[in-house]
Design an enzyme around this catalytic site. Sequence first.
Site, PDB file in Angstrom:
ATOM      1  N   GLU A   1      38.856  76.597  -4.837  1.00 33.40           N
ATOM      2  CA  GLU A   1      39.099  77.947  -4.351  1.00 33.40           C
ATOM      3  C   GLU A   1      40.052  78.015  -3.163  1.00 33.40           C
ATOM      4  O   GLU A   1      41.035  78.700  -3.216  1.00 33.40           O
ATOM      5  CB  GLU A   1      37.787  78.669  -3.990  1.00 33.40           C
ATOM      6  CG  GLU A   1      37.960  80.137  -3.674  1.00 33.40           C
ATOM      7  CD  GLU A   1      38.530  80.958  -4.830  1.00 33.40           C
ATOM      8  OE1 GLU A   1      39.367  81.822  -4.574  1.00 33.40           O
ATOM      9  OE2 GLU A   1      38.152  80.731  -5.978  1.00 33.40           O
TER      10      GLU A   1
ATOM     11  N   ASP B   1      43.967  82.160  -8.033  1.00 33.73           N
ATOM     12  CA  ASP B   1      44.540  83.398  -7.503  1.00 33.73           C
ATOM     13  C   ASP B   1      45.559  84.009  -8.471  1.00 33.73           C
ATOM     14  O   ASP B   1      46.326  84.886  -8.108  1.00 33.73           O
ATOM     15  CB  ASP B   1      45.195  83.139  -6.152  1.00 33.73           C
ATOM     16  CG  ASP B   1      46.290  82.083  -6.227  1.00 33.73           C
ATOM     17  OD1 ASP B   1      46.533  81.531  -7.323  1.00 33.73           O
ATOM     18  OD2 ASP B   1      46.893  81.800  -5.182  1.00 33.73           O
TER      19      ASP B   1
END
Length: 140
Positions: free
Chosen positions: A27, A103
Amino acid sequence: MEAIYFGNIKVWGYGTGNGPWVMADLENGLFSGVNPGYNANDPSVNHRYLTAIVKGEPNHWAIRAGNAQSGGLSTFYDGKRPNASGYNPMKKEGAIILGIGGDNSHGSAGTFYEGVMTSGYPTAATENEVQANIVAAGYR
């Protein structure tokens, strides 16, 4: 998020040689060991076809990889979650991504052939059987 990264960018982490390296996109950075940055146990990998595995459970995760055309899997990391804020415990929200960053970025190039997501934390023996089946498929 626990996603496989395969490339040679050195911004968040890297291994030995010039890459590419198998790392975990967790992440907010790429990791190949317990500490952010350089990991001497993460070798450069130059197989034409690659099997790569990232798996995680509470306070534990691993990276395994191997040549998808021959041989078995090697363990590049097997240990504690990264020594960085926010990674132990993980706060996963659930998603499936294949071939892009978490993302939705597209900052890399290459071909992604197949992927799979499993439930639980598979044993090395199970992963070794999967690798044997991949090799038997005869990627060329």
